[in-house]
Motif scaffolding. Sequence first.
Motif, PDB file in Angstrom:
ATOM      1  N   GLY A   1      -3.559  -8.232  -5.040  1.00  0.00           N
ATOM      2  CA  GLY A   1      -3.138  -7.622  -3.790  1.00  0.00           C
ATOM      3  C   GLY A   1      -1.678  -7.234  -3.843  1.00  0.00           C
ATOM      4  N   ARG A   2      -0.874  -8.136  -4.343  1.00  0.00           N
ATOM      5  CA  ARG A   2       0.560  -7.864  -4.503  1.00  0.00           C
ATOM      6  C   ARG A   2       0.798  -6.699  -5.463  1.00  0.00           C
ATOM      7  NH1 ARG A   2       3.660  -9.813  -8.633  1.00  0.00           N
ATOM      8  NH2 ARG A   2       5.925  -9.856  -8.346  1.00  0.00           N
ATOM      9  N   LEU A   3       0.095  -6.711  -6.582  1.00  0.00           N
ATOM     10  CA  LEU A   3       0.264  -5.632  -7.561  1.00  0.00           C
ATOM     11  C   LEU A   3      -0.193  -4.291  -7.002  1.00  0.00           C
ATOM     12  CD1 LEU A   3      -0.888  -7.413 -10.854  1.00  0.00           C
ATOM     13  CD2 LEU A   3       1.444  -6.806 -10.172  1.00  0.00           C
ATOM     14  N   GLY A   4      -1.179  -4.306  -6.104  1.00  0.00           N
ATOM     15  CA  GLY A   4      -1.648  -3.061  -5.505  1.00  0.00           C
ATOM     16  C   GLY A   4      -0.568  -2.349  -4.716  1.00  0.00           C
ATOM     17  N   ASP A   5       0.330  -3.122  -4.098  1.00  0.00           N
ATOM     18  CA  ASP A   5       1.446  -2.530  -3.366  1.00  0.00           C
ATOM     19  C   ASP A   5       2.627  -2.211  -4.268  1.00  0.00           C
ATOM     20  OD1 ASP A   5       0.414  -2.428  -0.744  1.00  0.00           O
ATOM     21  OD2 ASP A   5       0.794  -4.567  -0.453  1.00  0.00           O
ATOM     22  N   GLU A   6       2.649  -2.816  -5.459  1.00  0.00           N
ATOM     23  CA  GLU A   6       3.798  -2.629  -6.348  1.00  0.00           C
ATOM     24  C   GLU A   6       3.549  -1.608  -7.458  1.00  0.00           C
ATOM     25  OE1 GLU A   6       4.810  -6.500  -7.771  1.00  0.00           O
ATOM     26  OE2 GLU A   6       5.974  -7.014  -5.998  1.00  0.00           O
ATOM     27  N   ILE A   7       2.349  -1.638  -8.061  1.00  0.00           N
ATOM     28  CA  ILE A   7       2.095  -0.736  -9.186  1.00  0.00           C
ATOM     29  C   ILE A   7       0.981   0.274  -8.911  1.00  0.00           C
ATOM     30  CG2 ILE A   7       2.868  -2.496 -10.818  1.00  0.00           C
ATOM     31  CD1 ILE A   7      -0.054  -2.919 -11.617  1.00  0.00           C
ATOM     32  N   GLY A   8       0.269   0.114  -7.802  1.00  0.00           N
ATOM     33  CA  GLY A   8      -0.749   1.101  -7.459  1.00  0.00           C
ATOM     34  C   GLY A   8      -2.134   0.523  -7.304  1.00  0.00           C
ATOM     35  N   ARG A   9      -2.970   1.258  -6.537  1.00  0.00           N
ATOM     36  CA  ARG A   9      -4.323   0.790  -6.238  1.00  0.00           C
ATOM     37  C   ARG A   9      -5.252   0.925  -7.450  1.00  0.00           C
ATOM     38  NH1 ARG A   9      -0.988  -0.118  -1.924  1.00  0.00           N
ATOM     39  NH2 ARG A   9      -1.327   1.253  -0.146  1.00  0.00           N
ATOM     40  N   LYS A  10      -5.107   2.014  -8.203  1.00  0.00           N
ATOM     41  CA  LYS A  10      -6.054   2.316  -9.274  1.00  0.00           C
ATOM     42  C   LYS A  10      -5.997   1.295 -10.409  1.00  0.00           C
ATOM     43  CE  LYS A  10      -6.797   5.504 -13.090  1.00  0.00           C
ATOM     44  NZ  LYS A  10      -6.393   6.770 -13.738  1.00  0.00           N
TER      45      LYS A  10
ATOM     46  N   THR B   1      -3.792   6.862  -4.945  1.00  0.00           N
ATOM     47  CA  THR B   1      -3.994   7.434  -3.620  1.00  0.00           C
ATOM     48  C   THR B   1      -2.754   8.190  -3.148  1.00  0.00           C
ATOM     49  OG1 THR B   1      -3.133   5.548  -2.360  1.00  0.00           O
ATOM     50  CG2 THR B   1      -5.425   5.437  -3.084  1.00  0.00           C
ATOM     51  N   PRO B   2      -2.923   9.185  -2.254  1.00  0.00           N
ATOM     52  CA  PRO B   2      -1.772   9.923  -1.708  1.00  0.00           C
ATOM     53  C   PRO B   2      -0.776   9.017  -1.000  1.00  0.00           C
ATOM     54  CG  PRO B   2      -3.819  11.074  -1.227  1.00  0.00           C
ATOM     55  CD  PRO B   2      -4.208   9.748  -1.799  1.00  0.00           C
ATOM     56  N   ILE B   3      -1.262   7.981  -0.314  1.00  0.00           N
ATOM     57  CA  ILE B   3      -0.357   7.073   0.390  1.00  0.00           C
ATOM     58  C   ILE B   3       0.540   6.341  -0.598  1.00  0.00           C
ATOM     59  CG2 ILE B   3      -0.240   4.940   1.738  1.00  0.00           C
ATOM     60  CD1 ILE B   3      -0.905   7.251   3.471  1.00  0.00           C
ATOM     61  N   PHE B   4      -0.023   5.835  -1.685  1.00  0.00           N
ATOM     62  CA  PHE B   4       0.794   5.111  -2.650  1.00  0.00           C
ATOM     63  C   PHE B   4       1.777   6.051  -3.328  1.00  0.00           C
ATOM     64  CE2 PHE B   4       1.801   3.367  -6.842  1.00  0.00           C
ATOM     65  CZ  PHE B   4       2.293   2.121  -6.462  1.00  0.00           C
ATOM     66  N   LYS B   5       1.364   7.269  -3.640  1.00  0.00           N
ATOM     67  CA  LYS B   5       2.281   8.241  -4.236  1.00  0.00           C
ATOM     68  C   LYS B   5       3.435   8.543  -3.287  1.00  0.00           C
ATOM     69  CE  LYS B   5      -0.966  10.621  -7.315  1.00  0.00           C
ATOM     70  NZ  LYS B   5      -1.607  11.928  -7.635  1.00  0.00           N
ATOM     71  N   ALA B   6       3.123   8.626  -1.987  1.00  0.00           N
ATOM     72  CA  ALA B   6       4.179   8.861  -0.996  1.00  0.00           C
ATOM     73  C   ALA B   6       5.137   7.680  -0.931  1.00  0.00           C
ATOM     74  CB  ALA B   6       3.555   9.121   0.367  1.00  0.00           C
ATOM     75  N   MET B   7       4.599   6.465  -1.043  1.00  0.00           N
ATOM     76  CA  MET B   7       5.456   5.278  -1.063  1.00  0.00           C
ATOM     77  C   MET B   7       6.398   5.330  -2.251  1.00  0.00           C
ATOM     78  SD  MET B   7       2.609   2.356  -0.083  1.00  0.00           S
ATOM     79  CE  MET B   7       3.598   1.077  -0.867  1.00  0.00           C
ATOM     80  N   GLU B   8       5.888   5.734  -3.404  1.00  0.00           N
ATOM     81  CA  GLU B   8       6.731   5.855  -4.590  1.00  0.00           C
ATOM     82  C   GLU B   8       7.800   6.917  -4.392  1.00  0.00           C
ATOM     83  OE1 GLU B   8       4.551   4.642  -8.644  1.00  0.00           O
ATOM     84  OE2 GLU B   8       3.756   6.472  -7.747  1.00  0.00           O
ATOM     85  N   ALA B   9       7.412   8.054  -3.800  1.00  0.00           N
ATOM     86  CA  ALA B   9       8.336   9.168  -3.624  1.00  0.00           C
ATOM     87  C   ALA B   9       9.517   8.804  -2.728  1.00  0.00           C
ATOM     88  CB  ALA B   9       7.596  10.374  -3.048  1.00  0.00           C
ATOM     89  N   ARG B  10       9.276   8.006  -1.718  1.00  0.00           N
ATOM     90  CA  ARG B  10      10.348   7.637  -0.794  1.00  0.00           C
ATOM     91  C   ARG B  10      10.968   6.287  -1.121  1.00  0.00           C
ATOM     92  NH1 ARG B  10       7.594   7.071   5.081  1.00  0.00           N
ATOM     93  NH2 ARG B  10       9.541   5.991   5.584  1.00  0.00           N
ATOM     94  N   GLY B  11      10.553   5.683  -2.248  1.00  0.00           N
ATOM     95  CA  GLY B  11      11.123   4.411  -2.669  1.00  0.00           C
ATOM     96  C   GLY B  11      10.888   3.294  -1.687  1.00  0.00           C
ATOM     97  N   ASP B  12       9.687   3.233  -1.133  1.00  0.00           N
ATOM     98  CA  ASP B  12       9.403   2.283  -0.068  1.00  0.00           C
ATOM     99  C   ASP B  12       8.421   1.200  -0.500  1.00  0.00           C
ATOM    100  OD1 ASP B  12       9.789   1.298   2.480  1.00  0.00           O
ATOM    101  OD2 ASP B  12       8.134   2.441   3.341  1.00  0.00           O
ATOM    102  N   LYS B  13       8.287   0.987  -1.795  1.00  0.00           N
ATOM    103  CA  LYS B  13       7.392  -0.076  -2.241  1.00  0.00           C
ATOM    104  C   LYS B  13       8.043  -1.432  -1.982  1.00  0.00           C
ATOM    105  CE  LYS B  13       7.055   1.434  -6.467  1.00  0.00           C
ATOM    106  NZ  LYS B  13       6.635   1.507  -7.886  1.00  0.00           N
ATOM    107  N   PRO B  14       7.294  -2.401  -1.463  1.00  0.00           N
ATOM    108  CA  PRO B  14       7.882  -3.713  -1.153  1.00  0.00           C
ATOM    109  C   PRO B  14       8.257  -4.474  -2.421  1.00  0.00           C
ATOM    110  CG  PRO B  14       5.506  -3.788  -0.875  1.00  0.00           C
ATOM    111  CD  PRO B  14       5.857  -2.345  -1.136  1.00  0.00           C
TER     112      PRO B  14
END
Length: 448
Positions: free
Chosen positions: A80-89, A217-230
């Motif tokens: 779960g933690r890695l899904g927010d840090e490195i991606g869902r896929k 996912t588009p949401i995770f890519k957007a998180m990466e683009a804005r540097g908003d990963k926890p």
Amino acid sequence: MAPVDAKPPVARKDMYKAFAASLTGTALEFYDFAVYSAAAAIVFPLIFFPASDPVTGTLLAFSTYAVGYISRPVGGIIFGRLGDEIGRKKILVITLMLIGVATFLIGLLPTYDNIGVIAPAILVFLRFAQGVGVGGEWGGAVLLSSEFGDPNKRGFWASAAQIGPPAGNLMANGALAVLTLTLSEEDFLSFGWRIAFLISALLVAFGLWIRLKLEDTPIFKAMEARGDKPKAPIREVLATQRRPLIAAMLSRIGPDVLYAMCTVFTLTYGIQELGFDRGQVLVAVLIGSALQIFTMPLAGAISDRINRRLVYGIAAVGAAVWAYLFFIVLEGRSPVMLIVGIVLGLLCHSFMYGPQAAFVVEQFSPRLRSTGSSLAYTFAGIIGGAIAPFMFTLLLSTYDSWVPVAIYLSVACLLTLVGLALGRDSNVAEDEEYLQAGQAPTELVESK
């Protein structure tokens, strides 16, 4: 910059591809998990715990079943933690391989007669590995389909992962039913049950092929683009998302307990207490699971049009009432009424479990969804589905009555209603904000 709606910036074919990847991958993993569950009810008490009396053997087998739930938080915490840090896929590929290898090895495991107590010890270890894989799988699979889909229709898109359990259960019980009907009792207990575990290798290979072809996912890519990963998602969820976490956890308890009754405990109760043939009970579960493949997305879609918590709550009340009617109906020992009882029970389950994925992810902000959803899913499993078959068997043997079993399910549904009351409705604006940020760079380039 032109206004951007909440729909993800992907082609519709990619949305359907993500839906299929979430459904098929989860179905394959739950095939592995469900085939163990069925075997724990009808095979393992005889070949891994033969020194015990029938009731004790069943309790021990269901204890190994519970290990698969108890280990889920480990998977939820890690993946779960890695899904927010490195991606869902990426996490979905790892979890699929983990549970697939564990299931294949169970099919090769020597019995108690061959290697003694080492056999059940290894069985528990492999069951633990299965649970870790499933614990990390669910959150990623839900986000894969829901974050590719339209947030306004999240109930339908997120239901892809929810179809996995009945589809996997259908395949697992179907395989066991065919083996039961085509093999003698001696051959089935000797080698037949192993076939259902060993063919998981082919199923997992197919699932990997589908998932490796997807992007994140588009949401995770957007998180990466804005540097908003926890940076510390678990700590952040526990510090700032306590109410959503409790709401999501409680919402899962009723559906988990109901599903355990319909698909696991019924196998034992129907065969040992009511005198049904193993094939009759398996066929009833198969029919109910087959219908769920259609009722799950239907329930998710209905929850998009009607308040999701209302749909969920009505189904929870229905399940609490059904618990008593089910056992009353079964006292007639009619195979037809057995099918009707299980189908109605799984229908109530569908209208809780179908909207459940959307409800759970909606409790958390996009940047913490993988962690929050995975923690809620896995920890709820311990107090819900993990101990349910064990408690059902213990209550029945202690009181020699189905009434305490029905009361147990009713209390679980009441806890679900409390969770729904604590939860919140969908907030599409959160997704829209991230998707706008993800599309902004492209739009600025086009405007120059």
